[in-house]
Design an enzyme around this catalytic site. Structure first.
Site, short mmCIF file in Angstrom:
data_model
loop_
_atom_site.label_atom_id
_atom_site.label_comp_id
_atom_site.label_asym_id
_atom_site.label_seq_id
_atom_site.Cartn_x
_atom_site.Cartn_y
_atom_site.Cartn_z
N CYS A 1 -24.12 -3.16 -79.90
CA CYS A 1 -23.85 -2.23 -80.98
C CYS A 1 -22.39 -1.78 -81.13
CB CYS A 1 -24.78 -1.02 -80.80
SG CYS A 1 -25.09 -0.16 -82.34
N GLU B 1 -31.07 -3.18 -80.38
CA GLU B 1 -30.83 -2.05 -79.49
C GLU B 1 -32.03 -1.09 -79.59
OE1 GLU B 1 -27.47 0.42 -80.60
OE2 GLU B 1 -27.20 1.08 -78.54
N LYS C 1 -24.30 -1.27 -71.84
CA LYS C 1 -23.40 -0.97 -72.96
C LYS C 1 -22.15 -0.23 -72.45
CE LYS C 1 -23.60 1.28 -77.54
NZ LYS C 1 -24.50 2.05 -78.47
O1 LIG Z 1 -29.40 6.43 -79.15
C1 LIG Z 1 -30.39 5.78 -79.55
O2 LIG Z 1 -31.60 6.12 -79.47
C2 LIG Z 1 -30.12 4.46 -80.20
N1 LIG Z 1 -28.74 4.11 -80.04
C3 LIG Z 1 -27.94 4.22 -81.10
O3 LIG Z 1 -28.34 4.51 -82.21
C4 LIG Z 1 -26.50 3.92 -80.86
C5 LIG Z 1 -25.86 5.09 -80.20
S1 LIG Z 1 -26.11 6.55 -81.06
N2 LIG Z 1 -25.87 3.61 -82.11
C6 LIG Z 1 -24.68 3.06 -82.19
O4 LIG Z 1 -24.02 2.74 -81.20
C7 LIG Z 1 -24.21 2.83 -83.61
C8 LIG Z 1 -22.88 2.15 -83.71
C9 LIG Z 1 -22.48 2.12 -85.15
O5 LIG Z 1 -23.29 2.34 -86.05
C10 LIG Z 1 -21.09 1.82 -85.49
O6 LIG Z 1 -20.31 1.41 -84.59
O7 LIG Z 1 -20.76 1.97 -86.70
#
Ligand SMILES: O=C(O)CNC(=O)[C@H](CS)NC(=O)CCC(=O)C(=O)O
Length: 280
Positions: free
Chosen positions: A159, A42, A117
């Protein structure tokens, strides 16, 4: 028939050009090692960047710098590429948020699918960042995607989607053989849940899972878990790594999926049922 697949683990930063240079090196590495299907993590091209909207607006067509880079990588290395996720701002969109989109390329460099997503990470975590509100920057996707490839039927999810077994079951009903999961799982939730969730989705649906994660510290003080892994339909990790930039490869065999599903046809054993709530 066996096919070699790969997951790429990266510590992506905020600078697109720098990230693409690392991506190119890692794709070349796994292609040289014989990988035919490659999964990027991701936000491989831009992680926690302050200009996600601008990056997404630059990718409205397949002429965009990241999308044309991906097509060229797939074509040059003759690989199917499940390209992690990038911010994508559809033409004519009114809302000023991007989609978090996974573009999929065949080995001719053609864009064959896009998955956006669906589940957005709006949670609090006991880590240095504390609170995550992905929906402030991104819109949820509305479609699951199933792609027929020379290696079997493939489905990308991204993710946080990993935590929603119902979408995997919906995809398994479409006879998906390989789930590809570009991720940026946090260090805290990853240490607690990542391996269990990845293995659970493989076991529940008797499918391969190729889970490519971000790793290490990132620009906005976020830490991600790494530990990318490739799991077979029996729930065995057939390739895995720990922290740091890495590539992992494994041979997958559709015959194994068929054999296990024939032995344990639990996907066809599902029964209708009622629900009774007993009030005290
Ligand atoms: O926003 C960005 O730049 C990169 N994208 C992320 O880091 C994304 C959204 S904040 N991370 C997750 O979805 C973590 C899920 C997770 O860690 C869980 O389900 O435990």
């Amino acid at each position: 028939m066996k096919h070699k697949v790969a997951a790429v683990q990266m510590n992506s930063g905020m600078d697109v050009a720098e990230n693409l240079t690392h991506t190119e090196r890692l794709i070349s590495q796994v292609a040289r090692l014989g990988a035919r299907l490659v999964v990027l993590p991701e936000c491989f091209a831009a992680f926690a960047a302050s200009d996600m909207l601008a990056i997404g607006q630059g990718e409205q067509t397949n002429e965009g710098p990241i999308r044309s880079f991906l097509a060229e990588q797939a074509r040059t290395h003759k690989i199917w590429l499940v390209a992690g996720s990038i911010p994508y701002f559809p033409e004519g969109q009114t809302d000023d948020r991007c989609l978090a989109s996974c573009f999929v390329y065949n080995d001719q460099g053609e864009e064959v699918a896009r998955y956006d997503k669906i589940h957005l990470f709006d949670v609090n975590v006991d880590d240095s960042k504390g609170s995550y509100r992905e929906s402030k920057e991104f819109l949820p996707g509305k479609h699951l995607v199933v792609i027929d490839t020379p290696f079997g039927r493939v489905a990308p999810v991204i993710c946080y989607d990993l935590r929603f077994p119902e979408i995997f079951r919906k995809l398994a009903e479409q006879h998906v053989d390989i789930f590809c999961i570009p991720s940026a799982f946090t260090a805290v939730t990853g240490a607690a849940h990542w391996e269990t969730l990845v293995k659970a989705r493989a076991i529940e649906n008797f499918s391969y899972v190729i889970a490519a994660n971000q790793t290490g510290m990132h620009g906005d003080k976020r830490e991600t878990h790494g530990h990318s892994m490739i799991v077979d339909p029996w729930g065995q990790a057939i390739a895995s790594t720990t922290k740091g930039e890495a590539v992992i490869l494994a041979d997958i065999d559709l015959q194994k999926v068929k054999q296990i599903r024939d032995q344990m046809p639990s996907l066809s054993h599902r029964c209708p049922y009622e629900l009774a709530v007993i009030k005290k």
